[in-house]
Design an enzyme around this catalytic site. Structure first.
Site, short mmCIF file in Angstrom:
data_model
loop_
_atom_site.label_atom_id
_atom_site.label_comp_id
_atom_site.label_asym_id
_atom_site.label_seq_id
_atom_site.Cartn_x
_atom_site.Cartn_y
_atom_site.Cartn_z
N SER A 34 0.86 -1.19 0.00
CA SER A 34 0.00 0.00 0.00
C SER A 34 0.89 1.23 0.00
O SER A 34 2.04 1.16 0.46
CB SER A 34 -0.86 0.01 1.27
OG SER A 34 -1.54 1.25 1.41
N TYR B 133 -2.16 -0.83 10.39
CA TYR B 133 -2.26 -1.09 8.95
C TYR B 133 -0.99 -0.62 8.26
O TYR B 133 -0.38 -1.36 7.48
CB TYR B 133 -3.50 -0.40 8.36
CG TYR B 133 -3.71 -0.72 6.90
CD1 TYR B 133 -4.30 -1.91 6.51
CD2 TYR B 133 -3.29 0.16 5.90
CE1 TYR B 133 -4.48 -2.22 5.17
CE2 TYR B 133 -3.47 -0.14 4.56
CZ TYR B 133 -4.06 -1.33 4.20
OH TYR B 133 -4.23 -1.63 2.87
P1 NAI Z 1 -11.16 -6.71 -0.25
O1 NAI Z 1 -11.70 -6.71 1.14
O2 NAI Z 1 -12.06 -6.41 -1.37
O3 NAI Z 1 -10.43 -8.10 -0.54
C1 NAI Z 1 -9.56 -8.69 0.40
C2 NAI Z 1 -9.77 -10.18 0.35
O4 NAI Z 1 -8.84 -10.78 1.27
C3 NAI Z 1 -11.17 -10.61 0.79
O5 NAI Z 1 -11.76 -11.44 -0.18
C4 NAI Z 1 -10.94 -11.33 2.09
O6 NAI Z 1 -11.85 -12.38 2.33
C5 NAI Z 1 -9.52 -11.85 1.92
N1 NAI Z 1 -8.90 -12.15 3.19
C6 NAI Z 1 -8.84 -11.34 4.28
N2 NAI Z 1 -8.23 -11.97 5.28
C7 NAI Z 1 -7.89 -13.19 4.84
C8 NAI Z 1 -7.25 -14.30 5.42
N3 NAI Z 1 -6.83 -14.28 6.68
N4 NAI Z 1 -7.05 -15.40 4.66
C9 NAI Z 1 -7.48 -15.44 3.38
N5 NAI Z 1 -8.11 -14.42 2.77
C10 NAI Z 1 -8.31 -13.32 3.50
O7 NAI Z 1 -9.93 -5.69 -0.21
P2 NAI Z 1 -9.02 -5.07 -1.35
O8 NAI Z 1 -9.18 -3.62 -1.29
O9 NAI Z 1 -9.19 -5.80 -2.61
O10 NAI Z 1 -7.59 -5.39 -0.73
C11 NAI Z 1 -6.68 -6.29 -1.32
C12 NAI Z 1 -5.29 -5.93 -0.83
O11 NAI Z 1 -4.97 -4.63 -1.29
C13 NAI Z 1 -5.18 -5.90 0.70
O12 NAI Z 1 -3.94 -6.42 1.09
C14 NAI Z 1 -5.25 -4.41 1.00
O13 NAI Z 1 -4.60 -4.09 2.20
C15 NAI Z 1 -4.53 -3.86 -0.21
N6 NAI Z 1 -4.80 -2.45 -0.48
C16 NAI Z 1 -6.07 -2.02 -0.73
C17 NAI Z 1 -6.30 -0.69 -0.97
C18 NAI Z 1 -7.66 -0.13 -1.24
O14 NAI Z 1 -7.81 1.11 -1.22
N7 NAI Z 1 -8.66 -0.94 -1.51
C19 NAI Z 1 -5.19 0.29 -0.96
C20 NAI Z 1 -3.91 -0.28 -0.73
C21 NAI Z 1 -3.73 -1.61 -0.50
#
Ligand code: NAI
Length: 262
Positions: free
Chosen positions: A140, A153
Site C-alpha cells: 500500500s 495497517y
Molecule cells: P477486499 O476486502 O475487497 O479483498 C480482500 C480479500 O482478502 C477478501 O476477499 C478477504 O476475504 C480476503 N482475506 C482477508 N483476510 C484473509 C485471510 N486471513 N485469509 C485469506 N483471505 C483473507 O480488499 P481489497 O481492497 O481488494 O484489498 C486487497 C489488498 O490490497 C489488501 O492487502 C489491501 O490491504 C490492499 N490495499 C487495498 C487498498 C484499497 O484502497 N482498496 C489500498 C492499498 C492496498
C-alpha cells in the site's frame, strides 16, 4: 498469446477487490489460476470460463499448514508455481494509545504474517524450478508513507515492503523475482467499509482529492500493474515497490494553478 500463457498463478484474497481483479486478468492472459481466500468467490465462474483449469481453495493465509498444503497442491497438480500474488488483507488502525493489542495482532497477522507464510512456501517452490518465479505482494502507499491513524495497517504494509526487498535479495540468484505493488485508494469493499463508517464522508472527499488524477483507483488498474510485475516484461525488475496511486504520493496540490485551469 496471453502474457502469462500456461503459467501457474496463485492469487490470495481472490474472492474480492484487487485479488479478484488479478485472478480474472491473469486468467484472461492465459494463466492457470489457483484462487485462495477465506471466503467463497461469488464471481469465480468468470475466471473459470477464461481459464478452465483454474481452481479455488477456501482457507486462511495465517494458517501455516493450510498455506503449505495450498502451494504443494498447486505444484503437484500443475507441475510448477510460476507466479504468486499476495492480495489477502484487512484494514484496521487508530492512534496507538487507543489501539488494543488484539487489533494490532489481528491486522499484523493477516497482512504481514500472511504475506510471509505465502512467500515462504511460494519462494520455496519457485527456487527449485528451472524457470524460477515471480512473487507480487500487494502492499500500500501506507507502507511507504504514514497516514493519519494508520498505525497497525501502515506498520503491516511497511513490513510487506521491506520483506519484499529482503526476499528479492535472498532469492535473486535462484531466478525468483519479488516485488510489491503499492496502491493508492482503490474502490473495493475494503475501501468502502472504511469510508462508509459514520463521520467519514468529508475524509473520503479529502482522500479522493489527494489523488492528482482526481479519483479513486479501480481494482483492474492494480491488476494491470501486478500483471506487469508478474510477467516477463518485468524480467529485470526485482525488489521494487511500485506505487500505483493516481499521483497521491507525488506531492502536495494546493490549487495554486487553478486560475490557469490546472
Ligand atoms: P477486499 O476486502 O475487497 O479483498 C480482500 C480479500 O482478502 C477478501 O476477499 C478477504 O476475504 C480476503 N482475506 C482477508 N483476510 C484473509 C485471510 N486471513 N485469509 C485469506 N483471505 C483473507 O480488499 P481489497 O481492497 O481488494 O484489498 C486487497 C489488498 O490490497 C489488501 O492487502 C489491501 O490491504 C490492499 N490495499 C487495498 C487498498 C484499497 O484502497 N482498496 C489500498 C492499498 C492496498
Amino acid at each position: 498469446m496471453g502474457r502469462l500463457e500456461n503459467q501457474v498463478a496463485l492469487v490470495t484474497g481472490a474472492a474480492s477487490g484487487i485479488g479478484y481483479a488479478c485472478a480474472l486478468r491473469f486468467a484472461q492472459e492465459g494463466a492457470i489460476v489457483v484462487g485462495f481466500d477465506r471466503h467463497e468467490c461469488p464471481d469465480w465462474k468468470a475466471v473459470a470460463d477464461a481459464a478452465p483449469k483454474s481452481s479455488y481453495v477456501v482457507g486462511d493465509v495465517t494458517d501455516e499448514p493450510t498455506v503449505e498444503a495450498l502451494v504443494r497442491g498447486a505444484v503437484s497438480e500443475f507441475g510448477s508455481l510460476d507466479v504468486s500474488v499476495n492480495a489477502a488483507g484487512i484494514t484496521g488502525g487508530g492512534p496507538v494509545h487507543l489501539l488494543s493489542l488484539e487489533d494490532w495482532n489481528r491486522v499484523m497477522n493477516v497482512n504481514a504474517t500472511g504475506t510471509f507464510l505465502v512467500g515462504k512456501y511460494a519462494a520455496g517452490a519457485m527456487m527449485d524450478q528451472p524457470g524460477g518465479g515471480s512473487i507480487v505482494n500487494v502492499a500500500s502507499i501506507e507502507g511507504v508513507e504514514g497516514t493519519e491513524g494508520g498505525s497497525c495497517y501502515s506498520a503491516s504494509k511497511g513490513a510487506v515492503v521491506i520483506l519484499t526487498k529482503n526476499m528479492a535479495i535472498d532469492y535473486g540468484r535462484r531466478n525468483v523475482r519479488v516485488n510489491a505493488v503499492c496502491p493508492g485508494f482503490i474502490d473495493t469493499p475494503l475501501m468502502r467499509a472504511t469510508f462508509d463508517s459514520p463521520g467519514m464522508a468529508p475524509a473520503r472527499e479529502r482522500y479522493r482529492e489527494e489523488h492528482k488524477l482526481g479519483r479513486f483507483g479501480k481494482p483492474e488498474e492494480i491488476a494491470g500493474a501486478a500483471l506487469f510485475l508478474a510477467s516477463s516484461d518485468a524480467s529485470f525488475v526485482t525488489g521494487h515497490a511500485l506505487v500505483v496511486d493516481g499521483g497521491f504520493t507525488a506531492g502536495m496540490r494546493a490549487g495554486v494553478l487553478e486560475p490557469l485551469g490546472l
